[in-house]
Design an enzyme around this catalytic site. Structure first.
Site, PDB file in Angstrom:
ATOM      1  N   LYS A  18      -7.590  -5.314  12.913  1.00 39.41           N
ATOM      2  CA  LYS A  18      -6.674  -4.479  13.494  1.00 39.41           C
ATOM      3  C   LYS A  18      -6.085  -5.117  14.870  1.00 39.41           C
ATOM      4  O   LYS A  18      -5.025  -5.135  15.356  1.00 39.41           O
ATOM      5  CB  LYS A  18      -6.835  -2.931  13.549  1.00 39.41           C
ATOM      6  CG  LYS A  18      -7.077  -2.313  12.092  1.00 39.41           C
ATOM      7  CD  LYS A  18      -5.749  -2.488  11.354  1.00 39.41           C
ATOM      8  CE  LYS A  18      -5.876  -1.666  10.096  1.00 39.41           C
ATOM      9  NZ  LYS A  18      -4.696  -1.861   9.470  1.00 39.41           N
ATOM     10  N   SER A  34      -3.880  -0.190  14.062  1.00 34.42           N
ATOM     11  CA  SER A  34      -4.541   1.124  14.200  1.00 34.42           C
ATOM     12  C   SER A  34      -5.173   1.353  15.628  1.00 34.42           C
ATOM     13  O   SER A  34      -5.132   0.248  16.480  1.00 34.42           O
ATOM     14  CB  SER A  34      -5.919   1.162  13.614  1.00 34.42           C
ATOM     15  OG  SER A  34      -6.692   2.052  13.810  1.00 34.42           O
ATOM     16  N   TYR A  46     -13.510  -3.666  11.311  1.00 33.83           N
ATOM     17  CA  TYR A  46     -12.249  -3.078  11.250  1.00 33.83           C
ATOM     18  C   TYR A  46     -11.329  -3.097  12.053  1.00 33.83           C
ATOM     19  O   TYR A  46     -10.365  -3.833  12.242  1.00 33.83           O
ATOM     20  CB  TYR A  46     -12.361  -1.712  10.893  1.00 33.83           C
ATOM     21  CG  TYR A  46     -11.072  -0.823  10.780  1.00 33.83           C
ATOM     22  CD1 TYR A  46     -10.315  -1.078   9.365  1.00 33.83           C
ATOM     23  CD2 TYR A  46     -10.587   0.043  11.729  1.00 33.83           C
ATOM     24  CE1 TYR A  46      -9.271  -0.073   9.376  1.00 33.83           C
ATOM     25  CE2 TYR A  46      -9.563   0.805  11.276  1.00 33.83           C
ATOM     26  CZ  TYR A  46      -8.652   0.586  10.134  1.00 33.83           C
ATOM     27  OH  TYR A  46      -7.530   1.434  10.134  1.00 33.83           O
ATOM     28  N   ASP A  88      -1.828  -7.487  -5.014  1.00 31.06           N
ATOM     29  CA  ASP A  88      -3.107  -7.272  -3.938  1.00 31.06           C
ATOM     30  C   ASP A  88      -2.761  -8.239  -2.841  1.00 31.06           C
ATOM     31  O   ASP A  88      -2.493  -9.624  -2.940  1.00 31.06           O
ATOM     32  CB  ASP A  88      -4.396  -8.134  -4.787  1.00 31.06           C
ATOM     33  CG  ASP A  88      -5.531  -8.184  -3.807  1.00 31.06           C
ATOM     34  OD1 ASP A  88      -5.446  -7.874  -2.639  1.00 31.06           O
ATOM     35  OD2 ASP A  88      -6.613  -8.592  -4.488  1.00 31.06           O
ATOM     36  N   GLY A  92       0.737  -1.026   0.067  1.00 31.41           N
ATOM     37  CA  GLY A  92      -0.055   0.046  -0.132  1.00 31.41           C
ATOM     38  C   GLY A  92       0.775   1.396   0.073  1.00 31.41           C
ATOM     39  O   GLY A  92       0.650   1.984   0.468  1.00 31.41           O
ATOM     40  N   GLY A  93       2.026   1.230  -0.676  1.00 32.20           N
ATOM     41  CA  GLY A  93       3.068   2.398  -0.605  1.00 32.20           C
ATOM     42  C   GLY A  93       2.636   3.413  -1.370  1.00 32.20           C
ATOM     43  O   GLY A  93       3.619   4.368  -1.569  1.00 32.20           O
ATOM     44  N   SER A  94       1.630   3.421  -2.395  1.00 31.32           N
ATOM     45  CA  SER A  94       1.255   4.399  -3.475  1.00 31.32           C
ATOM     46  C   SER A  94       0.864   5.724  -2.914  1.00 31.32           C
ATOM     47  O   SER A  94       1.229   6.779  -3.241  1.00 31.32           O
ATOM     48  CB  SER A  94       0.297   3.855  -4.332  1.00 31.32           C
ATOM     49  OG  SER A  94       0.799   2.884  -5.253  1.00 31.32           O
ATOM     50  N   ILE A 113      -5.301  10.275  10.611  1.00 32.58           N
ATOM     51  CA  ILE A 113      -4.442  10.869   9.652  1.00 32.58           C
ATOM     52  C   ILE A 113      -5.225  11.077   8.331  1.00 32.58           C
ATOM     53  O   ILE A 113      -6.105  10.239   7.943  1.00 32.58           O
ATOM     54  CB  ILE A 113      -3.383  10.264   9.224  1.00 32.58           C
ATOM     55  CG1 ILE A 113      -2.455   9.671  10.348  1.00 32.58           C
ATOM     56  CG2 ILE A 113      -2.348  11.070   8.389  1.00 32.58           C
ATOM     57  CD1 ILE A 113      -2.780   8.231  10.976  1.00 32.58           C
TER      58      ILE A 113
HETATM   59  P1  NAP Z   1      -4.987   4.975   1.992  1.00 32.88           P
HETATM   60  O1  NAP Z   1      -4.886   6.298   2.058  1.00 32.88           O
HETATM   61  O2  NAP Z   1      -6.328   4.413   1.464  1.00 32.88           O
HETATM   62  O3  NAP Z   1      -3.908   4.148   1.339  1.00 32.88           O
HETATM   63  C1  NAP Z   1      -3.953   2.822   1.175  1.00 32.88           C
HETATM   64  C2  NAP Z   1      -3.032   2.306  -0.016  1.00 32.88           C
HETATM   65  O4  NAP Z   1      -3.357   0.756  -0.130  1.00 32.88           O
HETATM   66  C3  NAP Z   1      -3.583   2.813  -1.214  1.00 32.88           C
HETATM   67  O5  NAP Z   1      -2.520   3.228  -2.361  1.00 32.88           O
HETATM   68  C4  NAP Z   1      -4.401   1.705  -1.781  1.00 32.88           C
HETATM   69  O6  NAP Z   1      -4.706   1.653  -2.954  1.00 32.88           O
HETATM   70  C5  NAP Z   1      -3.745   0.392  -1.341  1.00 32.88           C
HETATM   71  N1  NAP Z   1      -4.522  -0.833  -1.151  1.00 32.88           N
HETATM   72  C6  NAP Z   1      -5.785  -0.951  -0.958  1.00 32.88           C
HETATM   73  N2  NAP Z   1      -5.894  -2.103  -1.035  1.00 32.88           N
HETATM   74  C7  NAP Z   1      -4.978  -2.958  -1.315  1.00 32.88           C
HETATM   75  C8  NAP Z   1      -4.643  -4.449  -1.646  1.00 32.88           C
HETATM   76  N3  NAP Z   1      -5.416  -5.334  -1.502  1.00 32.88           N
HETATM   77  N4  NAP Z   1      -3.305  -4.979  -1.806  1.00 32.88           N
HETATM   78  C9  NAP Z   1      -2.243  -3.499  -1.914  1.00 32.88           C
HETATM   79  N5  NAP Z   1      -2.404  -2.438  -1.863  1.00 32.88           N
HETATM   80  C10 NAP Z   1      -3.970  -1.969  -1.456  1.00 32.88           C
HETATM   81  O7  NAP Z   1      -4.897   4.409   3.511  1.00 32.88           O
HETATM   82  P2  NAP Z   1      -4.012   5.014   4.828  1.00 32.88           P
HETATM   83  O8  NAP Z   1      -4.885   5.868   5.615  1.00 32.88           O
HETATM   84  O9  NAP Z   1      -2.617   5.377   4.402  1.00 32.88           O
HETATM   85  O10 NAP Z   1      -3.890   3.787   5.560  1.00 32.88           O
HETATM   86  C11 NAP Z   1      -2.890   2.954   5.736  1.00 32.88           C
HETATM   87  C12 NAP Z   1      -2.792   1.785   6.645  1.00 32.88           C
HETATM   88  O11 NAP Z   1      -2.863   2.579   7.830  1.00 32.88           O
HETATM   89  C13 NAP Z   1      -4.051   1.142   6.684  1.00 32.88           C
HETATM   90  O12 NAP Z   1      -3.706  -0.440   7.049  1.00 32.88           O
HETATM   91  C14 NAP Z   1      -5.019   1.680   7.591  1.00 32.88           C
HETATM   92  O13 NAP Z   1      -6.079   0.824   8.130  1.00 32.88           O
HETATM   93  C15 NAP Z   1      -3.965   2.064   8.727  1.00 32.88           C
HETATM   94  N6  NAP Z   1      -4.453   3.149   9.420  1.00 32.88           N
HETATM   95  C16 NAP Z   1      -4.761   4.419   9.118  1.00 32.88           C
HETATM   96  C17 NAP Z   1      -5.115   5.597   9.639  1.00 32.88           C
HETATM   97  C18 NAP Z   1      -5.606   6.901   9.323  1.00 32.88           C
HETATM   98  O14 NAP Z   1      -6.205   7.623  10.106  1.00 32.88           O
HETATM   99  N7  NAP Z   1      -5.415   7.122   8.161  1.00 32.88           N
HETATM  100  C19 NAP Z   1      -5.625   5.315  11.068  1.00 32.88           C
HETATM  101  C20 NAP Z   1      -5.081   4.166  11.551  1.00 32.88           C
HETATM  102  C21 NAP Z   1      -4.568   2.790  10.727  1.00 32.88           C
HETATM  103  P3  NAP Z   1      -6.296   2.063  -3.641  1.00 32.88           P
HETATM  104  O15 NAP Z   1      -6.566   3.335  -3.034  1.00 32.88           O
HETATM  105  O16 NAP Z   1      -6.273   1.992  -5.162  1.00 32.88           O
HETATM  106  O17 NAP Z   1      -7.256   1.163  -3.087  1.00 32.88           O
END
Ligand code: NAP
Length: 260
Positions: free
Chosen positions: A161, A144, A157, A65, A15-17, A190
């Site tokens: 986690k 999380s 969710y 994936d 999910g590094g994009s 975030i």
């Molecule tokens: P994000 O902005 O949605 O970015 C996630 C990335 O992962 C996107 O590039 C997404 O691609 C990709 N992805 C989704 N499904 C995938 C799959 N099956 N295989 C490979 N890549 C996949 O999420 P984020 O907020 O950065 O969250 C990153 C992690 O932190 C997650 O595990 C999330 O649960 C955790 N987290 C986030 C927060 C927060 O507040 N943001 C808080 C607690 C925990 P697409 O966009 O094309 O789907």
């Protein structure tokens, strides 16, 4: 500012994009690591690769994936062949849907379990044989704050986690004899694309409504602000340093004091 140096280390970030994963990739590249951006969204991964080229390390993109174990095994093989070792894996990819369980489509439940929990298990299972052979490795799983809060509308969710916490502790003990550290980072709130999507769904995309809602959700954070992606990346990088080599099986919250 802590100056990290990961010269010669090879790092995979799922999910590094975008969002937190993109920031983790950037901080590793800035700290001289070679970085594999593994994401389901290969177009965004390639854009990120261009941005990171300024750091001068090897940046590789790979479509992945995380919920597909065979794809994960192929990625690990490919990276091992191309870079020679895999020093660090960050299992970051995840999705979040928030709703009462009775209102949630079962396919949405399954997607969260498959991506968040199984995806993390698959990443660990695929990379551990390589790390064992190297007698070296660092795994950081992204959980999380939700894993600890027992909030309404978050059952599936939060369960995925929370599962990551136990997975981390079990694997940390299982692979400690092979000089492998397994830890968890628990982000707070975030405003990444993940949160933008949730705000869109709560407010029908109304920009002022989204801002107001985000302010409301983050107003009680003890340290007074939501986190930035870099806050999370800093914690991940720290856990991968040699200075953190005696830290394993731990859950590091980065949430401004919202959980403990
Ligand atoms: P994000 O902005 O949605 O970015 C996630 C990335 O992962 C996107 O590039 C997404 O691609 C990709 N992805 C989704 N499904 C995938 C799959 N099956 N295989 C490979 N890549 C996949 O999420 P984020 O907020 O950065 O969250 C990153 C992690 O932190 C997650 O595990 C999330 O649960 C955790 N987290 C986030 C927060 C927060 O507040 N943001 C808080 C607690 C925990 P697409 O966009 O094309 O789907």
């Amino acid at each position: 500012m802590i100056k990290y140096d990961f010269t010669g280390k090879n790092v995979i970030v799922t999910g590094g994009s975008m969002g937190l994963g993109a920031s983790i990739c950037e901080e590793f590249a800035a700290a001289k690591a070679n970085v594999v951006i593994a994401d389901i969204n290969i177009d965004e991964a390639n854009k990120k690769k261009e941005e990171l080229s300024k750091y001068g390390t090897k940046i590789i993109t790979s479509k992945l994936d995380v919920s597909n174990y065979e794809e994960f095994v192929s990625l690990i093989e490919k990276v091992k062949n191309e870079l020679g070792s895999i020093d660090i894996l960050v299992n970051n990819a995840g999705i979040c849907k928030s709703a009462p369980l009775t209102d949630m489509d079962v396919n949405e439940c399954n997607a969260m379990v498959n991506i968040n929990l199984n995806g993390t298990i698959y990443g660990c299972k695929a990379v551990l044989p390589v790390m064992k052979e190297q007698n070296y490795g660092k795994i950081v799983n992204i959980s999380s704050m939700a894993a600890k809060l027992g909030n309404a509308n978050s059952a599936v969710y939060a369960t995925t986690k929370a599962g990551i916490l136990e997975l981390t502790a079990c694997l940390a003990r299982e692979y400690a004899p092979f000089n492998i550290n397994v830890n968890c980072v628990l982000p707070g709130i975030i405003r990444t694309p993940l949160w933008e999507n949730m705000l869109d769904s709560y407010t029908n995309g109304d920009p002022a409504g989204k801002d107001a809602m985000f302010q409301q959700i983050t107003k009680d954070i003890p340290l007074g602000r939501p986190q930035e992606p870099k806050d999370i990346a800093n914690a991940v990088l720290f856990l991968c340093t040699e200075e953190a080599s005696n830290i394993t099986a731990q859950n590091l919250g980065v949430d401004g004091g919202q959980s403990y």
